[in-house]
Motif scaffolding. Structure first.
Motif, short mmCIF file in Angstrom:
data_model
loop_
_atom_site.label_atom_id
_atom_site.label_comp_id
_atom_site.label_asym_id
_atom_site.label_seq_id
_atom_site.Cartn_x
_atom_site.Cartn_y
_atom_site.Cartn_z
N GLY A 19 46.17 70.20 67.25
CA GLY A 19 47.01 69.02 67.17
C GLY A 19 46.46 67.82 67.90
N VAL A 20 45.12 67.73 68.02
CA VAL A 20 44.47 66.63 68.73
C VAL A 20 43.51 65.92 67.79
N LEU A 21 43.62 64.60 67.71
CA LEU A 21 42.75 63.79 66.87
C LEU A 21 41.46 63.47 67.62
N ILE A 22 40.30 63.65 66.95
CA ILE A 22 39.01 63.26 67.52
C ILE A 22 38.68 61.84 67.06
N VAL A 23 38.33 60.98 68.02
CA VAL A 23 37.91 59.61 67.69
C VAL A 23 36.53 59.37 68.29
N TRP A 24 35.64 58.84 67.46
CA TRP A 24 34.26 58.57 67.88
C TRP A 24 34.11 57.11 68.25
N GLU A 25 33.66 56.86 69.48
CA GLU A 25 33.38 55.50 69.93
C GLU A 25 31.90 55.18 69.72
N PHE A 26 31.62 54.36 68.74
CA PHE A 26 30.24 53.89 68.52
C PHE A 26 29.96 52.75 69.50
N GLU A 27 28.72 52.60 69.89
CA GLU A 27 28.35 51.51 70.78
C GLU A 27 26.85 51.31 70.79
N PRO A 28 26.37 50.13 71.24
CA PRO A 28 24.94 49.83 71.20
C PRO A 28 24.08 50.82 71.98
N GLY A 29 24.63 51.39 73.04
CA GLY A 29 23.86 52.26 73.91
C GLY A 29 23.65 53.67 73.40
N PHE A 30 24.23 54.00 72.26
CA PHE A 30 24.11 55.35 71.70
C PHE A 30 23.59 55.29 70.27
N VAL A 70 37.39 56.86 63.81
CA VAL A 70 36.58 55.97 64.64
C VAL A 70 37.45 55.34 65.72
N LEU A 71 36.89 55.25 66.92
CA LEU A 71 37.48 54.46 68.00
C LEU A 71 36.82 53.08 67.93
N PHE A 72 37.59 52.07 67.62
CA PHE A 72 37.07 50.71 67.42
C PHE A 72 37.20 49.92 68.71
N ASP A 73 36.09 49.83 69.44
CA ASP A 73 36.02 49.01 70.65
C ASP A 73 35.55 47.62 70.21
N PHE A 74 36.33 46.60 70.52
CA PHE A 74 36.05 45.27 70.00
C PHE A 74 34.76 44.69 70.54
N SER A 75 34.41 44.97 71.79
CA SER A 75 33.14 44.46 72.32
C SER A 75 31.96 45.15 71.65
N HIS A 76 32.07 46.46 71.44
CA HIS A 76 30.99 47.17 70.75
C HIS A 76 30.86 46.69 69.30
N ALA A 77 32.01 46.43 68.67
CA ALA A 77 31.98 45.94 67.30
C ALA A 77 31.29 44.57 67.23
N TYR A 78 31.55 43.72 68.21
CA TYR A 78 30.89 42.40 68.24
C TYR A 78 29.38 42.55 68.41
N MET A 79 28.99 43.43 69.32
CA MET A 79 27.56 43.60 69.57
C MET A 79 26.85 44.25 68.38
N THR A 90 26.41 39.78 75.39
CA THR A 90 25.34 40.33 76.21
C THR A 90 25.54 41.83 76.42
N LEU A 91 24.48 42.45 76.94
CA LEU A 91 24.52 43.86 77.29
C LEU A 91 24.63 44.01 78.80
N HIS A 92 25.35 45.04 79.23
CA HIS A 92 25.41 45.38 80.65
C HIS A 92 24.17 46.21 80.98
N ASN A 93 23.34 45.66 81.89
CA ASN A 93 22.10 46.34 82.31
C ASN A 93 21.22 46.72 81.12
N ASP A 94 21.25 45.90 80.06
CA ASP A 94 20.43 46.14 78.86
C ASP A 94 20.73 47.48 78.20
N GLU A 95 21.93 48.00 78.41
CA GLU A 95 22.27 49.31 77.87
C GLU A 95 23.40 49.23 76.84
N THR A 96 24.59 48.87 77.29
CA THR A 96 25.73 48.84 76.37
C THR A 96 26.48 47.53 76.53
#
Length: 300
Positions: free
Chosen positions: A151-162, A184-193, A234-240
């Motif tokens: 009874g648990v939904l899995i959500v994937w957070e995509f991001e530049p660092g992965f 999908v887990l939609f993070d607005f900052s990751h979506a922008y990047m 921008t990226l934090h520490n050139d990572e994410t």
């Protein structure tokens, strides 16, 4: 349309500028309640609740009691899969970690579990890429099946660092997993990047003319959870992605939220994500009236 409940991710007080002196979970709960949020999204990295430390129903009940005593709920759980990257690890090893996390979720009444690809966004030859992609999607499909039973939904957070950070890769991945319990887990900052900057993409750069709003429309019903935060490109520490305070970045939340209303308007929780932001103690308080106003305007 009903207004979503508002949560704050507890990882904002453990990573980056807080890594040397992470806030105890109880202190984070006090802050979240006093700031006016409705709940917490739990970081599963110590010193915050780790499934090995809350491995009995009694321990989980006690944790829930601490949270509910402050008038808060739980929007989701973001544990560590760092030792079992799904594109590289044996599927059964990944599922063993997942089962512990599902037990924690069930013990605490949590309905949403966050995952990511773990692997960095390195380039791979076409054959290796497809082998890794097939392993990852098979593993995540098996995980979605097990999580559905719990009874648990899995959500994937995509991001530049992965790995898998281009818009077309994100859409292809969720469609390849092909299970209603994987979204999908939609993070607005990751979506922008990803959609505007094309950060840390390998090979040909891929952006979308319609930016974040188009990204949201393309993912549509695949979106199962959201993290709201601004991006300054921008990226934090050139990572994410840098997670910037609302209004300090470039995202037009009014436009984007209106475009995504059909897909996110029915979500029970919206989570605010100040990961790596040194100004979280003030910015996260300031964010509460801003996000509540955005939600009212977008969902009216």
């Amino acid at each position: 349309m009903a207004q979503p409940k508002l949560a704050l991710g507890s990882w904002a007080f453990t990573f980056g500028p807080f890594a040397a002196g992470p806030w105890p979970f109880a202190q984070v709960l006090d802050f979240i309640a006093e700031a006016g949020y409705d709940g917490v999204e739990i970081n599963g990295f110590r010193p915050h609740p780790h499934p090995d430390d809350f491995d009995t129903p009694a321990k989980c009940r006690a944790l829930v009691g601490e949270i509910e005593a402050r008038g808060l709920g739980i929007s989701g759980y973001a544990p560590s899969f760092v030792d079992v990257p799904p594109a590289e690890a044996d599927a059964e090893a990944y599922l063993r970690v997942l089962r512990k996390c599902l037990a924690f979720c069930n013990g605490c009444g949590i309905a949403t579990l966050r995952v990511d690809t773990v692997s960095p966004p390195d380039g791979h030859g076409s054959d290796e890429y497809e082998t890794r992609f097939a392993r990852l999607t098979r593993t995540w499909r098996a995980a979605a099946v097990e999580a559905a039973k719990a009874g648990v939904l899995i959500v994937w957070e995509f991001e530049p660092g992965f790995w898998l950070n281009k818009p077309s890769e994100v859409i292809r991945t969720v469609e390849a997993v092909g299970h209603d319990n994987f979204k999908v887990l939609f993070d607005f900052s990751h979506a922008y990047m990803g959609a505007v900057v094309g950060a840390r993409q390998t090979g040909e750069r891929e952006v979308l003319d319609g930016g974040v709003a188009e990204y949201g429309r393309r993912l549509g019903e695949h979106i199962g959870h959201v993290h709201l935060i601004d991006s300054d490109g921008t990226l934090h520490n050139d990572e994410t992605s840098t997670h910037e305070a609302f209004g300090a970045g470039h995202i037009d939340f009014g436009e984007v939220l209106r475009a995504m209303r059909p897909f996110i308007g029915g979500l029970p929780w919206w989570c605010v994500d100040f990961c790596f932001n040194p100004r979280t103690p003030t910015a996260a308080k300031d964010a509460v009236p801003v996000v509540r106003r955005l939600a009212r305007e977008a969902l009216a």
